[in-house]
Write a protein that holds these residues in place. Structure first.
Motif, PDB file in Angstrom:
ATOM      1  N   UNK A 122      32.999  35.816  38.867  1.00 11.53           N
ATOM      2  CA  UNK A 122      34.301  35.475  38.284  1.00 11.53           C
ATOM      3  C   UNK A 122      35.179  34.782  39.309  1.00 11.53           C
ATOM      4  N   UNK A 162      38.653  33.501  31.625  1.00  9.95           N
ATOM      5  CA  UNK A 162      39.628  34.196  32.457  1.00  9.95           C
ATOM      6  C   UNK A 162      40.124  33.286  33.587  1.00  9.95           C
ATOM      7  N   UNK A 165      42.665  31.002  32.182  1.00 13.09           N
ATOM      8  CA  UNK A 165      43.938  31.692  31.987  1.00 13.09           C
ATOM      9  C   UNK A 165      44.718  31.759  33.292  1.00 13.09           C
ATOM     10  N   UNK A 166      44.016  32.140  34.358  1.00 10.94           N
ATOM     11  CA  UNK A 166      44.665  32.294  35.657  1.00 10.94           C
ATOM     12  C   UNK A 166      45.160  30.944  36.191  1.00 10.94           C
TER      13      UNK A 166
ATOM     14  N   UNK B 294      47.784  41.527  29.054  1.00  9.02           N
ATOM     15  CA  UNK B 294      47.962  40.303  28.268  1.00  9.02           C
ATOM     16  C   UNK B 294      47.532  39.084  29.068  1.00  9.02           C
ATOM     17  N   UNK B 295      47.813  39.123  30.345  1.00  8.05           N
ATOM     18  CA  UNK B 295      47.553  37.964  31.173  1.00  8.05           C
ATOM     19  C   UNK B 295      46.082  37.851  31.562  1.00  8.05           C
ATOM     20  N   UNK B 296      45.419  38.979  31.756  1.00  8.37           N
ATOM     21  CA  UNK B 296      44.094  38.961  32.397  1.00  8.37           C
ATOM     22  C   UNK B 296      42.939  39.407  31.507  1.00  8.37           C
ATOM     23  N   UNK B 297      43.233  39.749  30.275  1.00  5.72           N
ATOM     24  CA  UNK B 297      42.172  40.294  29.436  1.00  5.72           C
ATOM     25  C   UNK B 297      41.304  39.218  28.791  1.00  5.72           C
ATOM     26  N   UNK B 298      40.022  39.484  28.754  1.00  7.26           N
ATOM     27  CA  UNK B 298      39.091  38.764  27.879  1.00  7.26           C
ATOM     28  C   UNK B 298      38.208  39.846  27.281  1.00  7.26           C
ATOM     29  N   UNK B 317      39.019  46.069  34.351  1.00  5.97           N
ATOM     30  CA  UNK B 317      38.716  44.636  34.440  1.00  5.97           C
ATOM     31  C   UNK B 317      39.928  43.786  34.033  1.00  5.97           C
ATOM     32  N   UNK B 318      40.787  44.339  33.165  1.00  7.30           N
ATOM     33  CA  UNK B 318      41.946  43.587  32.679  1.00  7.30           C
ATOM     34  C   UNK B 318      43.176  43.776  33.558  1.00  7.30           C
ATOM     35  N   UNK B 320      42.890  43.059  36.967  1.00  3.73           N
ATOM     36  CA  UNK B 320      42.487  42.433  38.230  1.00  3.73           C
ATOM     37  C   UNK B 320      41.843  41.069  37.979  1.00  3.73           C
ATOM     38  N   UNK B 321      41.611  40.332  39.049  1.00  4.46           N
ATOM     39  CA  UNK B 321      40.996  38.999  38.953  1.00  4.46           C
ATOM     40  C   UNK B 321      39.508  39.077  38.619  1.00  4.46           C
ATOM     41  N   UNK B 323      35.694  40.608  37.400  1.00  8.05           N
ATOM     42  CA  UNK B 323      35.224  41.501  36.345  1.00  8.05           C
ATOM     43  C   UNK B 323      34.684  42.782  36.999  1.00  8.05           C
TER      44      UNK B 323
END
Lengths: 495, 495
Positions: A122, A162, A165-166, B294-298, B317-318, B320-321, B323
């Motif tokens: 990732x 992801x 998004x970042x 919201x920002x980091x989820x997939x 996982x959601x 942090x950067x 997985x």
């Protein structure tokens, strides 16, 4: 055939490693407080190429022990100066691994490229995307961020979404191109080219294409040669995600799956997935290391040093998201030296042979089908329904997954291909043997028989939520195929 | 006073840990392949609060051993389902540490907030910035990225600038506000407010303010209470970077330095810097965990599971950067249990007392000055010049740094404060004792005497480049004050 070390070997070498670390602390005051070496010192001390044969079978140590040593010495080697050994060993060991994979010279540290160990794939795709983004925005202006387009397939790992998004890629500019069974779930170059041309016609700017070699769901292989040409002629950054299947490419008979990598701008694989190295160790190679550094470098007063300023050293802090970093090359270096090219090839081949054996067992049972051709060590299969009712087929296979995982003796996962619910059996753990594969198949056959005869035992009430949770845990494994040695997360039979 | 374990204790417990891991692999086939627990199971098994006293002095294990165990078991716990123990222990242990720091309840997992272990503080500020960015852009539209402004000071760690680069904040909208000796290098609320008002007047949108408690250069302390009010009344995300000094706030007498944290949106500290935990372990607490998610989820098909869908579990996982993630809470949990609150407080107080002792030695020698008041375990000082010529003063102190580091017996670093070249001595390694501090001062005095008498030995020719590299390596330590136990990178005398 070389076998990964067993519990007693682990114990023996573990004790040796503990003594090494304890002795280090006992004598710590005898070492200089700052390293006394010159840039490049390590390259002169180690061979240019990785060993073909295990260097000493008596001394086989696993990546786990490398991790222990790394933890014990507690390096935080973000710049060359903060730990020359960590930086230089990483450069060398990634050149070694690049040679095992027969990557083009442009990815070696000796030119304008080089390798870096990221924590995960990732992060690998994220830093590649940031390098591509900033290189392009530098030309066209940063107000054009909203025009940048990233291309992937519906089989691409979620880490690419992801990363988008970042990096601030607009969600509507992230293309998830469709694949189907006609290409065995690989990206069609024609589909990619059409998408690019359409975007260009709309005034958008194609930025990056992520191609996958060995996709998460079904180990699909995107055609790098054709995609590489399209990327090149359209000025697009090509990133290759070979997180899982990259390891297989150290065997000459599988190397052709990454033919075309010479057209890529970055290439990523996970040594922690299928190369006997424990998590985390995700090598990334890049052709234009300056693009990465331009994007990620900061250079405050408190990090200034003459080695960095002379531009004669690599400061890996500028190749990654975090500042601090562990000495991760140590475990990979141990694996490469102590198994050697032959040992690692034999390890990969054994897993693929076991998967092939499982595939043949599935083919021999007419109640099952193999859904898409097996390429590596993952088999995608399903129980055929009585009728052509696909809903019923999905239910049947969900129930089968549920039933076999509830036994606690094996753990398989699922995916969805062309709308069908498909079962996945992956061979990937160091301790897996033929007997495990045969036992797994036996459990599957027994539960299938019971299901087809309408004779499945009720789930115990107390476990209702649990069993539901368990049977659909699919993908608890990143890409479902791991070398992790832990009973709870292995995607393979271990009992 | 409790002491960190020595080499022989490390050896003994290391061997015990190796046996634990080897036994685990020996009996691996007896474990179920998938965890059989319910969400929340672990909270019932451990105390609500961290222990006050060391739980067993006989069994003191260091974070290093936790890391070993983590590496050995080789968890990759990105979702609750992939490893319930790793997720739940992390939640619990960060609630424990939040209580030791007396953080407001809003940061605990029991409300809308919670803690997560990032690899580094760089990642902590990055994910906070991404959460803030996306929360704001959701309201005002993603085309407004170019209007977002981030505020920091000239003492803020470079990781904030890097986070801005990654998140796509326009370089011209990253404010580096000036500080000086009048505030002891802390941000002035007035300066911050003026900058905000000016930006608002220009049509820009203030997004995030990073306040630092214990800055890299000189451990300056930004006034959280005043800054928090400004941030709140202007709708700005306040991130607090207490990477180094956060650890000291477990002592009641230092807790006031983070008064005002109740106004912050996120708070970050590095347990790996000064809390006996080895790298990497950087806890981040956030008040609005949904903003992060919201920002980091997939949520691709292969990660779907009923536990996640029921929204009853945390999937880190959601947060942090990457997985994948390691079982990092284990080492922190071991440190908290086996040292206890008292042991850790005593450890911090001892370092601060040693730094105070060094500061007094500097004050007693009229040739030197302490440049800015010492707050924690870092002393900023310099040799006073003969004249008022500041260039000459800088040269003199560079030469002194060079001379003492060349001895190989101590390693000190430098910074620049108000344009002056300043020397830094940090106490931060577990094995540092009074004799090391006194020896360091003696080396400094000797070299100063030689310099002032114009009697410094020539550098050996063969080491010309090396010595240059060495003497200016400053900041090889992230913030120059570490608990790392390695001879080559420690920012303190160890010989």
């Amino acid at each position: 055939m070389l076998k990964p070390m067993d519990a007693e070997q682990l114990r023996e070498y573990g004790h040796q490693m503990v003594n090494f670390v304890a002795d280090y602390y006992k004598t710590i005051e005898s070492f200089p407080v700052l390293s006394q070496v010159q840039p490049g010192y390590l390259r002169e001390l180690v061979p240019t190429n990785p060993p073909t044969h295990p260097e000493s079978l008596q001394d086989v140590l696993d990546g786990f022990l490398g991790e222990m040593l790394s933890a014990g010495i507690n390096i935080v080697g973000f710049s060359w100066m903060s730990c020359p050994a960590a930086t230089e060993l990483e450069i060398i060991v990634l050149d070694w691994l690049a040679k095992l994979l027969n990557l083009p010279d442009a990815f070696l540290s000796t030119g304008n490229g080089g390798g870096v160990i990221q924590g995960t794939a990732s992060e690998g795709v994220l830093v590649a995307l940031l390098a591509a983004r900033d290189k392009t925005l530098k030309k066209i202006g940063k107000d054009s961020l909203g025009k940048l387009v990233v291309y992937s397939s519906d089989q691409t790992h979620a880490s690419v979404q992801k990363a988008c998004q970042i990096a601030g890629i607009y969600p509507e500019n992230f293309r998830i191109l469709k694949t189907d069974s006609s290409t065995e779930y690989a990206l069609s170059p024609e589909v990619v080219l059409n998408a690019i041309l359409k975007d260009v016609a709309s005034g958008l700017i194609p930025l990056l294409l992520c191609a996958t070699v060995g996709s998460t769901s079904s180990t699909a292989i995107d055609p790098l040669l054709a995609l590489g040409k399209i990327a090149k002629s359209n000025g697009i950054w090509l990133h290759v995600d070979a997180a899982y299947a990259g390891s297989a490419c150290i065997c000459p008979e599988y190397r052709h799956y990454i033919n075309g990598v010479e057209e890529a701008d970055s290439f990523s694989m996970n040594a922690h997935k299928w190369l006997l190295t424990n998590f985390d160790c995700s090598p990334l190679w890049i052709k234009d290391r300056n693009a990465l550094i331009q994007s990620l470098s900061t250079y405050p007063e408190y990090l200034r040093n003459k080695a960095s300023e002379a531009n004669v050293v690599v400061d890996y802090k500028d190749w990654q998201i975090p500042l601090g970093r562990r000495f991760r090359s140590l475990k990979l270096w141990m694996v490469l030296r102590l198994y050697g090219q032959e040992g690692l090839q034999s390890y990969i081949r054994n897993h693929i042979a076991l998967a092939k054996q499982f595939e043949e067992l599935v083919i021999q049972d007419s109640r099952f089908e193999v859904v898409t051709p097996r390429r590596f060590s993952l088999v995608c299969f399903r129980l055929l329904p009585h009728s052509t009712d696909e809903n019923q087929a999905d239910k049947l296979n969900r129930a089968l997954l549920d039933a076999v995982n509830l036994t606690g003796t094996i753990f398989i996962s699922h995916t969805v291909l062309s709308g069908k619910y498909v079962l996945r059996l992956a061979v990937g753990a160091p301790l897996t043997e033929e007997r495990h594969v045969i036992a797994a198949w036996k459990v599957l056959q027994e539960k299938a028989t019971a299901l087809l005869e309408g004779n499945v035992a009720q789930k115990p009430n107390g476990h209702a939520q649990l069993s539901n949770g368990v049977v659909e845990v699919d993908g608890a494994l990143d890409n479902g195929v791991t070398t992790e040695q832990h009973g709870h997360v292995d995607d393979l039979p271990i009992k």
